[in-house]
Design an enzyme around this catalytic site. Structure first.
Site, mmCIF file in Angstrom:
data_model
loop_
_atom_site.group_PDB
_atom_site.id
_atom_site.type_symbol
_atom_site.label_atom_id
_atom_site.label_comp_id
_atom_site.label_asym_id
_atom_site.label_seq_id
_atom_site.Cartn_x
_atom_site.Cartn_y
_atom_site.Cartn_z
ATOM 1 C CB CYS A 86 -0.994 -0.045 1.155
ATOM 2 S SG CYS A 86 -2.373 1.113 0.983
ATOM 3 C CG HIS A 180 -2.884 -3.542 3.781
ATOM 4 N ND1 HIS A 180 -1.893 -2.867 4.455
ATOM 5 C CD2 HIS A 180 -3.620 -2.605 3.156
ATOM 6 C CE1 HIS A 180 -2.032 -1.563 4.241
ATOM 7 N NE2 HIS A 180 -3.076 -1.377 3.457
ATOM 8 C CD GLU A 182 -0.054 -5.806 5.812
ATOM 9 O OE1 GLU A 182 -0.392 -4.620 5.879
ATOM 10 O OE2 GLU A 182 0.174 -6.383 4.721
#
Length: 201
Positions: A86, A180, A182
């Protein structure tokens, strides 16, 4: 270099702003030692680096303030494996289509990005994304005020698209995603990056 021992490589997460803790967890789950990086001497000690999501303008200004911007550029030019998500993707672009005043980039991927291209915070969404080099089916991409890639140069490879827009790119040792991974508990993209770090370290 930190990772040239039996414990394997050490990967830093730029810890100036953004979702640092989530990346540290995803990297640890991918089998590498994960540390926070805030100072040039910490940057010098890692075998790879993650530039997390957050606010790209704030991150670039803090990098200047902490004396990290030029060392970051030097290490990327020197072949350090880097993964940006991002805001991190924006920092890795050679050019931003609509930069904020004073916004700098680290560079590393021959691409032009558009900030907040997928909309504002309240237009955040999740989507299944097929990523080249990631086996086992699509990854769940979380898009939060996400950029997209307007164009890539000859040296950059497109790894994924969503809704007709490029959302994952790799150039040499540098990887970037608009989304994302994660935040999902699926660590396959981080494992891909960990393997990139291991191949260099």
């Amino acid at each position: 270099m930190a990772g040239n021992d039996a414990a394997g490589p050490t990967v830093g997460v730029l810890a100036l702003q953004g979702d640092v803790r989530e990346h540290l967890g995803a990297l640890a789950a991918s089998g590498v030692a994960a540390v926070r990086v805030r100072r040039p001497e910490e940057l010098a000690a890692v075998d790879g680096l993650v530039l997390p999501g957050g606010e790209s303008t704030t991150m670039s200004k803090l990098a200047v303030l902490f004396g990290l911007l030029e060392p970051l550029r030097e290490r990327v030019r020197g072949g350090l494996p880097v993964y940006g998500t991002c805001a991190g993707m924006i920092l890795l672009a050679e050019k931003i289509l609509d930069p904020r005043s004073g916004q700098e980039t680290v560079g590393g991927i021959d691409m032009i990005v558009r900030r907040n291209a997928f909309g504002r915070q309240n237009e955040s969404f999740e989507a299944a994304v097929e990523v080249a080099g990631v086996e086992g089916g699509p990854v769940e991409g979380v898009f939060i005020r996400a950029p997209w890639v307007e164009s890539v140069g000859a040296g950059a490879a497109v790894l994924a698209e969503h809704a007709g827009h490029v959302v994952a790119v790799r150039q040499g040792n540098v990887l970037a995603t608009s989304f994302h991974p994660e935040l999902t508990g699926d660590h396959r993209v981080h494992r891909l990056f960990a393997d990139m770090v291991r191949s260099v370290a």
